[in-house]
Design a protein around this motif. Structure first.
Motif, short mmCIF file in Angstrom:
data_model
loop_
_atom_site.label_atom_id
_atom_site.label_comp_id
_atom_site.label_asym_id
_atom_site.label_seq_id
_atom_site.Cartn_x
_atom_site.Cartn_y
_atom_site.Cartn_z
N TRP A 254 51.82 60.08 39.93
CA TRP A 254 51.81 58.88 39.11
C TRP A 254 52.16 59.24 37.67
N ALA A 255 52.89 58.36 37.02
CA ALA A 255 53.31 58.60 35.63
C ALA A 255 53.30 57.28 34.88
N ASP A 256 52.12 56.87 34.40
CA ASP A 256 51.96 55.61 33.67
C ASP A 256 52.55 54.45 34.47
N ASP A 257 52.13 54.36 35.73
CA ASP A 257 52.65 53.36 36.65
C ASP A 257 51.80 52.09 36.67
N LEU A 258 52.45 51.00 37.08
CA LEU A 258 51.78 49.80 37.56
C LEU A 258 52.12 49.71 39.03
N LEU A 259 51.11 49.70 39.90
CA LEU A 259 51.33 49.62 41.33
C LEU A 259 51.35 48.16 41.75
N ILE A 260 52.41 47.75 42.42
CA ILE A 260 52.58 46.36 42.83
C ILE A 260 52.52 46.28 44.35
N CYS A 261 51.69 45.37 44.87
CA CYS A 261 51.62 45.21 46.32
C CYS A 261 51.57 43.73 46.67
N ALA A 262 51.83 43.44 47.93
CA ALA A 262 51.89 42.07 48.40
C ALA A 262 50.52 41.63 48.89
N SER A 263 50.32 40.32 48.90
CA SER A 263 49.13 39.78 49.55
C SER A 263 49.35 39.82 51.05
N GLY A 264 48.38 39.36 51.82
CA GLY A 264 48.49 39.38 53.27
C GLY A 264 49.51 38.39 53.78
N THR A 265 49.84 38.50 55.05
CA THR A 265 50.82 37.60 55.66
C THR A 265 50.19 36.31 56.18
N VAL A 266 48.88 36.20 56.00
CA VAL A 266 48.20 34.95 56.35
C VAL A 266 47.56 34.39 55.12
N GLY A 267 47.14 33.14 55.20
CA GLY A 267 46.52 32.51 54.04
C GLY A 267 47.46 31.50 53.41
N PRO A 268 46.98 30.82 52.38
CA PRO A 268 47.76 29.75 51.77
C PRO A 268 49.05 30.25 51.15
N PRO A 288 46.66 50.84 37.29
CA PRO A 288 46.54 49.38 37.36
C PRO A 288 47.33 48.84 38.55
N VAL A 289 46.82 47.76 39.14
CA VAL A 289 47.43 47.20 40.34
C VAL A 289 47.73 45.72 40.13
N MET A 290 48.92 45.30 40.56
CA MET A 290 49.27 43.88 40.58
C MET A 290 49.40 43.44 42.04
N VAL A 291 48.73 42.34 42.39
CA VAL A 291 48.83 41.77 43.73
C VAL A 291 49.59 40.45 43.63
N LEU A 292 50.67 40.34 44.40
CA LEU A 292 51.54 39.17 44.34
C LEU A 292 51.10 38.11 45.34
N PRO A 293 51.27 36.83 45.01
CA PRO A 293 50.95 35.78 45.97
C PRO A 293 51.97 35.73 47.11
N ARG A 294 51.61 35.10 48.20
CA ARG A 294 52.57 34.85 49.27
C ARG A 294 53.67 33.93 48.78
N GLY A 295 54.87 34.15 49.28
CA GLY A 295 55.97 33.27 48.94
C GLY A 295 56.51 33.49 47.55
N VAL A 296 56.15 34.62 46.92
CA VAL A 296 56.62 34.87 45.56
C VAL A 296 58.14 35.01 45.57
N ARG A 297 58.78 34.49 44.52
CA ARG A 297 60.23 34.50 44.42
C ARG A 297 60.69 35.61 43.49
N ALA A 298 61.92 36.08 43.73
CA ALA A 298 62.46 37.15 42.91
C ALA A 298 62.65 36.72 41.46
N ASP A 299 62.78 35.40 41.22
CA ASP A 299 62.96 34.91 39.85
C ASP A 299 61.66 34.42 39.24
#
Length: 309
Positions: A254-268, A288-299
């Motif tokens: 790791w080198a001053d990273d922000l780790l980004i991961c997806a939420s689960g495939t179920v749920g709202p 630090p970790v960022m968790v993205l919502p389902r259906g997040v768009r590239a824009d």
């Protein structure tokens, strides 16, 4: 990015609230965004029908909230005197639900919170606030590890996107890369290869397990190469192995990273709803970790162009 982008930072009276402030300020500075200092206070309780008691309780809550937000703003100004700052106050029995509502009301891009009490230094610790946000936030949730404020990096140098080919993997990868570009940071796709659980000790079974592992490795390599090609080679790629998620993450550099991961495939849809693998990644991350919502768009990080008068 213009200062129309808003990052909600959850403010708490405990010392660990400084971790969220430090991370929120860092992200806002790199993204050119505004910080919304947010505090969720408990709803006022009637004093057994005595109006004076209720009024005193409400006055106490107002004073404590003002003191908390004044202190938070002072800390932000010490880090960056020119950082645009707003305030938001909510009344809710659940601090996570209250922060999610503020994020909606302010059309925020992110919610940043600190660790729960009792966590290990350098790791993310989840409590009730994080749990509520990770199961219902309309925007990405960023979690600061314990002790982040003591030695924050000068900037986020790289966004590492946890990648596993699946239903929303392309959107997650594209969104993570777009956020890296917003921060003017490098981007890396990271695939975790978990070794199969050893059930038997016989040589025949060990041979079969090795065959499975080789197949998983090759599939992960192919999936990663295809994802990088889809992104026009704008990212690095890496696979790491481990007996479990924690061991695999510990093997990563790791080198001053922000780790980004997806939420689960179920749920709202369009809500964070953290799944089992993401939950393990969050709990065992060293960054630090960022968790993205389902259906997040590239824009997701683009702000509307200003209207022409």
């Amino acid at each position: 990015m213009s200062a129309d982008m808003r990052i909600v930072v959850g403010c708490r009276p405990e010392p660990r609230g400084r971790d969220a402030l430090a991370l929120g300020a860092l992200l806002a500075r790199q993204a050119g965004a505004r910080v919304v200092l947010a505090h969720i206070r408990p709803p006022a309780q009637p004093g057994a029908g005595v109006g004076a008691v209720d009024a005193e309780w409400r006055a106490f809550l107002r004073e404590e909230t003002d003191r908390l937000l004044d202190d938070a703003e002072r800390q932000l100004r010490e880090r960056d005197p020119d950082l645009p700052v707003e305030r938001a106050i909510g009344d809710n029995r659940g601090s996570g639900r209250g922060l999610a509502r503020i994020a909606e009301e302010h059309d925020a891009a992110l919610v940043v919170i600190g660790p729960a009490p009792g966590g290990r230094t350098g790791r993310v610790a989840l409590g009730s606030t994080a749990d509520q946000l990770l199961h219902g936030s309309p925007v990405p949730v960023v979690l600061a590890p314990r002790g982040f404020a003591e030695h924050p990096p000068p900037r986020i140098a790289r966004c590492t996107i946890a990648y596993q080919r699946g239903v929303q993997s392309d959107q997650v990868a594209a969104c993570g890369v777009a956020f890296a570009r917003l921060l003017d940071a490098d981007a890396r796709l990271l695939t975790l290869v978990l070794r199969p659980v050893r059930l038997y000790s016989g040589k025949q079974h060990q041979t079969a397990e090795q065959q499975v592992l080789r197949a998983v490795r090759e599939q992960a390599r192919q999936d990663l190469a295809a994802a990088i090609a889809d992104l026009d080679g704008a990212v690095d790629g890496e696979t790491v192995e481990g007996d479990d998620v924690r061991a695999a993450l510990d093997a990563v550099t790791w080198a001053d990273d922000l780790l980004i991961c997806a939420s689960g495939t179920v749920g709202p849809v369009k809500r964070v709803f953290v799944g089992d693998v993401s939950h393990k990644i969050v709990r065992n991350a060293r960054t630090p970790v960022m968790v993205l919502p389902r259906g997040v768009r590239a824009d997701a990080w683009k702000t509307p162009a200003p209207s022409t008068p």
